[in-house]
Design a protein around this motif. Structure first.
Motif, short mmCIF file in Angstrom:
data_model
loop_
_atom_site.label_atom_id
_atom_site.label_comp_id
_atom_site.label_asym_id
_atom_site.label_seq_id
_atom_site.Cartn_x
_atom_site.Cartn_y
_atom_site.Cartn_z
N ARG A 22 3.82 3.12 1.52
CA ARG A 22 3.88 3.39 0.08
C ARG A 22 2.49 3.59 -0.50
O ARG A 22 2.27 4.49 -1.33
CB ARG A 22 4.60 2.24 -0.63
CG ARG A 22 6.10 2.19 -0.39
CD ARG A 22 6.80 1.24 -1.36
NE ARG A 22 6.40 -0.14 -1.14
CZ ARG A 22 7.04 -0.97 -0.34
NH1 ARG A 22 8.09 -0.55 0.35
NH2 ARG A 22 6.63 -2.22 -0.21
N ARG A 23 1.53 2.76 -0.05
CA ARG A 23 0.15 2.92 -0.55
C ARG A 23 -0.43 4.26 -0.13
O ARG A 23 -1.14 4.92 -0.90
CB ARG A 23 -0.72 1.77 -0.04
CG ARG A 23 -0.34 0.41 -0.62
CD ARG A 23 -1.46 -0.60 -0.41
NE ARG A 23 -1.71 -0.85 1.00
CZ ARG A 23 -1.05 -1.74 1.71
NH1 ARG A 23 -0.08 -2.46 1.16
NH2 ARG A 23 -1.34 -1.95 2.99
N ARG A 47 -1.92 7.24 -2.48
CA ARG A 47 -3.29 7.78 -2.34
C ARG A 47 -3.28 9.28 -2.10
O ARG A 47 -4.19 10.00 -2.53
CB ARG A 47 -4.01 7.07 -1.21
CG ARG A 47 -4.48 5.66 -1.56
CD ARG A 47 -5.55 5.18 -0.61
NE ARG A 47 -5.07 5.04 0.76
CZ ARG A 47 -4.51 3.94 1.24
NH1 ARG A 47 -4.35 2.88 0.46
NH2 ARG A 47 -4.10 3.90 2.50
N ASP A 51 2.08 5.93 -8.68
CA ASP A 51 1.70 4.52 -8.58
C ASP A 51 2.47 3.74 -9.64
O ASP A 51 2.20 3.85 -10.83
CB ASP A 51 0.19 4.38 -8.80
CG ASP A 51 -0.28 2.95 -8.56
OD1 ASP A 51 0.57 2.08 -8.36
OD2 ASP A 51 -1.50 2.72 -8.57
N HIS A 67 2.67 0.44 -9.81
CA HIS A 67 2.10 -0.86 -10.10
C HIS A 67 1.29 -0.78 -11.40
O HIS A 67 0.55 0.17 -11.63
CB HIS A 67 1.20 -1.33 -8.96
CG HIS A 67 1.97 -1.60 -7.71
ND1 HIS A 67 2.33 -0.60 -6.84
CD2 HIS A 67 2.46 -2.77 -7.21
CE1 HIS A 67 3.00 -1.14 -5.83
NE2 HIS A 67 3.09 -2.44 -6.03
N ASP A 93 -4.95 1.14 -8.91
CA ASP A 93 -4.82 1.11 -7.46
C ASP A 93 -5.07 -0.32 -7.00
O ASP A 93 -6.20 -0.78 -6.92
CB ASP A 93 -5.83 2.06 -6.79
CG ASP A 93 -5.52 3.52 -7.10
OD1 ASP A 93 -4.32 3.84 -7.18
OD2 ASP A 93 -6.46 4.31 -7.25
N SER A 94 -4.01 -1.05 -6.71
CA SER A 94 -4.14 -2.44 -6.31
C SER A 94 -4.23 -2.54 -4.79
O SER A 94 -3.48 -1.89 -4.08
CB SER A 94 -2.95 -3.26 -6.81
OG SER A 94 -3.00 -4.56 -6.30
N LEU A 95 -5.15 -3.37 -4.31
CA LEU A 95 -5.27 -3.60 -2.87
C LEU A 95 -4.42 -4.77 -2.42
O LEU A 95 -4.25 -4.99 -1.23
CB LEU A 95 -6.74 -3.87 -2.51
CG LEU A 95 -7.71 -2.72 -2.76
CD1 LEU A 95 -9.12 -3.16 -2.40
CD2 LEU A 95 -7.32 -1.50 -1.93
N TYR A 154 -0.91 -6.78 -2.17
CA TYR A 154 0.53 -6.69 -2.26
C TYR A 154 1.11 -8.01 -1.74
O TYR A 154 1.00 -8.31 -0.56
CB TYR A 154 1.06 -5.51 -1.44
CG TYR A 154 0.74 -4.18 -2.06
CD1 TYR A 154 -0.50 -3.58 -1.85
CD2 TYR A 154 1.65 -3.54 -2.89
CE1 TYR A 154 -0.80 -2.37 -2.44
CE2 TYR A 154 1.36 -2.32 -3.46
CZ TYR A 154 0.12 -1.73 -3.23
OH TYR A 154 -0.18 -0.53 -3.81
#
Length: 279
Positions: free
Chosen positions: A105-106, A110, A116, A118, A127-129, A131
């Motif tokens: 999904r990430r 990208r 996105d 989130h 953009d969260s790193l 999860y």
């Protein structure tokens, strides 16, 4: 009987029978010339293997279950341990698949192939790193046996291997489906405080533990948003990297990064269920 006759009697192809042997599920006798020879016990074993495959188990789980299921005396304790080990393996595989799905999904986000979804607390995209992969609720209780009885025996939550020492240091991690509940004595809570180098507070501690992909990155992100670090990232004896921050409303938040699977952990000293732990 030879392999062709066994295939006919069980309705399983010769190719499948050889696969069972390669996977360690079937161990035929051998003649002096090296030819496979099967008995009635082998035939019953093949039927059992087929039933387990049809039930949805993979070969690695069947390998764990088969010795207990094929024992003539059907040892209940051995079978129960095999089922617990099989469940731990499946839970580990499920988490691995969920981690891979999150990675996909990430990657789609990208590459601009997916939106996105989130959002930040201000409802803005980012953009969260981090999860979160598991929510674990830690309940410190003086009446440990009653808590275990209620959650494990009454509500039917399966117990998974967890680390503790001896005596009053007791812990039971129960699988609640998409989350786990950890029941801990005050002694165990203080033990974990010491391992994580976290401050000890009087009375029961309100604490949430969140499994993350990278503990240090999670702490850094929390600190950037104003959270106080209570304990830096620490490698624990139970094969995780733990850190703790102060969350809102008096709750402490532990981030933990798993370094091995439940199956691997279950073979280590100190990891077992509460009933099997020496006291």
């Amino acid at each position: 009987m030879r392999i062709g006759e066994l295939a006919t009697r069980t309705g399983v192809s010769v190719r499948s029978l050889r696969y069972y042997e390669q996977q360690g599920l079937l161990d035929p006798d051998r003649t002096a010339a090296g030819h496979r020879v099967y008995t009635a016990e082998h035939e019953a074993c093949v039927v059992q293997i087929q039933e387990l495959f049809q039930a949805g188990f993979c070969s690695s789980v069947i390998q764990e279950l088969l010795p207990a299921l094929t024992r003539p005396d059907q040892d209940a304790s051995l079978l129960d341990k095999a089922l617990v080990a099989a469940q731990a393996r499946l839970e580990s595989e499920k988490r691995s698949i969920e981690t891979e799905m999150a990675g996909l999904r990430r990657l789609r986000v990208r590459l601009g192939l997916a939106p996105d979804t989130h959002v930040t607390p201000q409802d803005g995209p980012h953009d969260s790193l981090q999860y979160t992969q598991q929510l674990r609720l830690i309940i410190e209780t003086d009446d440990f046996d009653e808590a275990v009885r209620f959650y494990r025996d009454v509500l039917g939550m399966a117990e998974q291997p967890a680390f503790a020492t001896e005596g009053d240091d007791r812990v039971s991690i129960l699988n609640a489906g998409i989350a786990t509940i950890e029941l801990a004595t005050p002694t165990h809570v203080r033990t974990i405080d010491a391992i994580e180098k976290a401050p000890t507070t009087p009375g029961p501690t309100l604490r949430i533990a969140l499994e993350v992909e990278d503990t240090e990155a999670a702490v850094s992100s929390a600190r950037e948003h104003g959270a106080q670090t209570l304990a830096p990232a620490t490698h624990t004896p139970f094969r995780t990297i733990n850190a703790r921050v102060q969350g809102p409303a008096g709750w402490q938040v532990t981030f933990f990064q798993e370094l091995e699977t439940l199956e691997e952990r279950a073979t280590r000293e100190g990891f077992t269920t509460d009933d099997d732990r020496p006291r």
